[in-house]
Design an enzyme around this catalytic site. Structure first.
Site, PDB file in Angstrom:
ATOM      1  N   ARG A  28       0.584  -1.226  -0.163  1.00 51.09           N
ATOM      2  CA  ARG A  28      -0.056   0.265  -0.139  1.00 51.09           C
ATOM      3  C   ARG A  28       0.553   1.010  -0.136  1.00 51.09           C
ATOM      4  O   ARG A  28       1.441   1.436   0.651  1.00 51.09           O
ATOM      5  CB  ARG A  28      -1.304   0.491   1.420  1.00 51.09           C
ATOM      6  CG  ARG A  28      -1.777  -1.195   1.618  1.00 51.09           C
ATOM      7  CD  ARG A  28      -2.585  -0.596   0.374  1.00 51.09           C
ATOM      8  NE  ARG A  28      -4.219  -2.371   0.288  1.00 51.09           N
ATOM      9  CZ  ARG A  28      -4.054  -3.024  -0.404  1.00 51.09           C
ATOM     10  NH1 ARG A  28      -3.388  -3.408  -1.521  1.00 51.09           N
ATOM     11  NH2 ARG A  28      -5.155  -4.257  -0.170  1.00 51.09           N
ATOM     12  N   GLU A  29       0.589   2.179  -1.611  1.00 50.81           N
ATOM     13  CA  GLU A  29       1.359   3.398  -1.183  1.00 50.81           C
ATOM     14  C   GLU A  29       0.598   4.283  -0.571  1.00 50.81           C
ATOM     15  O   GLU A  29      -0.648   4.524  -0.582  1.00 50.81           O
ATOM     16  CB  GLU A  29       1.170   3.940  -2.706  1.00 50.81           C
ATOM     17  CG  GLU A  29       2.038   2.899  -3.270  1.00 50.81           C
ATOM     18  CD  GLU A  29       1.957   3.044  -4.763  1.00 50.81           C
ATOM     19  OE1 GLU A  29       1.357   3.911  -5.214  1.00 50.81           O
ATOM     20  OE2 GLU A  29       2.773   2.970  -5.253  1.00 50.81           O
ATOM     21  N   ARG A  55      -6.669  27.249  -4.916  1.00 50.20           N
ATOM     22  CA  ARG A  55      -6.274  25.648  -4.845  1.00 50.20           C
ATOM     23  C   ARG A  55      -6.085  25.092  -6.706  1.00 50.20           C
ATOM     24  O   ARG A  55      -6.675  24.638  -6.704  1.00 50.20           O
ATOM     25  CB  ARG A  55      -7.902  25.149  -4.079  1.00 50.20           C
ATOM     26  CG  ARG A  55      -8.216  25.138  -3.147  1.00 50.20           C
ATOM     27  CD  ARG A  55      -7.331  25.674  -2.318  1.00 50.20           C
ATOM     28  NE  ARG A  55      -7.939  25.330  -0.768  1.00 50.20           N
ATOM     29  CZ  ARG A  55      -7.527  24.958   0.313  1.00 50.20           C
ATOM     30  NH1 ARG A  55      -6.230  25.059   0.415  1.00 50.20           N
ATOM     31  NH2 ARG A  55      -7.793  24.865   1.205  1.00 50.20           N
ATOM     32  N   ALA A  66     -10.439  26.190   6.561  1.00 48.52           N
ATOM     33  CA  ALA A  66     -10.262  24.922   6.895  1.00 48.52           C
ATOM     34  C   ALA A  66      -8.774  25.532   6.889  1.00 48.52           C
ATOM     35  O   ALA A  66      -8.533  26.126   6.423  1.00 48.52           O
ATOM     36  CB  ALA A  66     -10.426  23.908   5.984  1.00 48.52           C
ATOM     37  N   GLU A  82      -8.621  29.211  12.392  1.00 50.57           N
ATOM     38  CA  GLU A  82      -8.472  29.274  10.693  1.00 50.57           C
ATOM     39  C   GLU A  82      -9.788  30.265  10.192  1.00 50.57           C
ATOM     40  O   GLU A  82      -9.586  30.695   9.609  1.00 50.57           O
ATOM     41  CB  GLU A  82      -8.259  27.513  10.737  1.00 50.57           C
ATOM     42  CG  GLU A  82      -7.247  26.825  10.258  1.00 50.57           C
ATOM     43  CD  GLU A  82      -6.113  27.437   9.327  1.00 50.57           C
ATOM     44  OE1 GLU A  82      -6.791  27.798   8.708  1.00 50.57           O
ATOM     45  OE2 GLU A  82      -4.772  26.639   9.645  1.00 50.57           O
ATOM     46  N   GLU A  86      -8.600  33.005   8.313  1.00 46.32           N
ATOM     47  CA  GLU A  86      -8.846  33.344   6.890  1.00 46.32           C
ATOM     48  C   GLU A  86      -9.995  33.997   6.767  1.00 46.32           C
ATOM     49  O   GLU A  86     -10.910  34.817   5.607  1.00 46.32           O
ATOM     50  CB  GLU A  86      -9.555  31.544   6.404  1.00 46.32           C
ATOM     51  CG  GLU A  86      -8.002  30.766   6.019  1.00 46.32           C
ATOM     52  CD  GLU A  86      -8.560  29.352   5.767  1.00 46.32           C
ATOM     53  OE1 GLU A  86      -9.442  29.418   4.798  1.00 46.32           O
ATOM     54  OE2 GLU A  86      -7.549  28.530   5.685  1.00 46.32           O
ATOM     55  N   GLY A 105      -8.962   5.258   0.495  1.00 43.04           N
ATOM     56  CA  GLY A 105      -7.994   4.138   0.129  1.00 43.04           C
ATOM     57  C   GLY A 105      -6.261   4.322   0.110  1.00 43.04           C
ATOM     58  O   GLY A 105      -5.643   3.892   0.020  1.00 43.04           O
ATOM     59  N   GLU A 109      -5.142  11.152   6.484  1.00 45.31           N
ATOM     60  CA  GLU A 109      -6.092  12.485   6.734  1.00 45.31           C
ATOM     61  C   GLU A 109      -7.040  12.132   7.298  1.00 45.31           C
ATOM     62  O   GLU A 109      -7.644  11.206   6.506  1.00 45.31           O
ATOM     63  CB  GLU A 109      -5.938  13.366   5.124  1.00 45.31           C
ATOM     64  CG  GLU A 109      -6.113  14.622   6.051  1.00 45.31           C
ATOM     65  CD  GLU A 109      -6.006  15.808   4.941  1.00 45.31           C
ATOM     66  OE1 GLU A 109      -6.918  16.849   5.134  1.00 45.31           O
ATOM     67  OE2 GLU A 109      -6.292  15.176   3.874  1.00 45.31           O
ATOM     68  N   GLU A 131      -1.774  32.101   0.351  1.00 43.50           N
ATOM     69  CA  GLU A 131      -2.942  31.917  -0.164  1.00 43.50           C
ATOM     70  C   GLU A 131      -3.528  32.872  -0.296  1.00 43.50           C
ATOM     71  O   GLU A 131      -3.269  34.553   0.073  1.00 43.50           O
ATOM     72  CB  GLU A 131      -3.820  31.924   1.692  1.00 43.50           C
ATOM     73  CG  GLU A 131      -3.494  30.397   2.499  1.00 43.50           C
ATOM     74  CD  GLU A 131      -3.754  30.475   4.349  1.00 43.50           C
ATOM     75  OE1 GLU A 131      -4.413  29.261   4.042  1.00 43.50           O
ATOM     76  OE2 GLU A 131      -3.301  31.463   4.787  1.00 43.50           O
TER      77      GLU A 131
END
Length: 181
Positions: A28-29, A55, A66, A82, A86, A105, A109, A131
């Protein structure tokens, strides 16, 4: 069984794990990320406080505020930090909505979503140098329509809006009660 770190970046790392599942060896990576906190914030007028943010590689997107958890940081504290950085808003009350794996998968996170009621503007935006943020206040019903139509594609925004709707948007005697409060 074994883990080999093949990349270490500013925010993410990548490791290859050779493990055994149900008696079989598999590889698994895994993207290693410290996690993040996000906040669905309502101002005293009942508007949702959002950010329009660049983004890469997707361009500008509309999303809830976030950010990445700092080492040892409590997710609720991160959400409050945040929101202030922000948007310049401070939450009157901050409560947990949902925590989820955005890419179960291949990533470690976890994103922790919170609800902020009566978020009041108390400061200017304190964005990082990389940002590019504009604060947007929006009617909650419009935000919900944007989520349901696919115009909002950011997972934390979708999850927070739908989790809140699931809690607050119960059927009322004349059809659906207001979805947001």
């Amino acid at each position: 069984m074994s883990r080999r770190r093949i990349y270490s970046g500013k925010i993410v790392g990548l490791s290859v794990h050779d493990i055994r599942v149900e008696g079989r060896r598999v590889r698994r990576e895994i993207v290693e990320h410290p996690g993040a906190a996000a906040v669905l914030a309502f101002d005293p007028d009942g508007k949702v406080v959002l950010v329009r943010q660049h983004r890469f590689p997707h361009g500008y997107v509309l999303e809830i505020p976030a950010g990445t958890l700092e080492r040892g940081e409590d997710p609720r504290a991160c959400a409050a930090r945040e929101l202030l950085e922000e948007t310049g808003h401070r939450a009157g009350r901050l409560s947990r909505l949902v925590s989820y794996y955005p890419s179960i998968g291949y990533s470690m996170e976890v994103i922790h979503c919170y609800l902020a009621r009566r978020a009041t503007r108390v400061a200017e935006i304190d964005a990082d140098n990389d940002e590019f943020i504009t604060v947007v206040r929006m009617d909650p019903e419009r935000l919900l329509r944007m989520v349901l139509s696919g115009r909002i594609r950011d997972s934390k925004t979708i999850c927070a809006v739908l989790a809140h709707m699931g809690r607050e948007g119960r059927p009322g005697p004349r059809g659906r009660a207001p979805l947001f409060a």
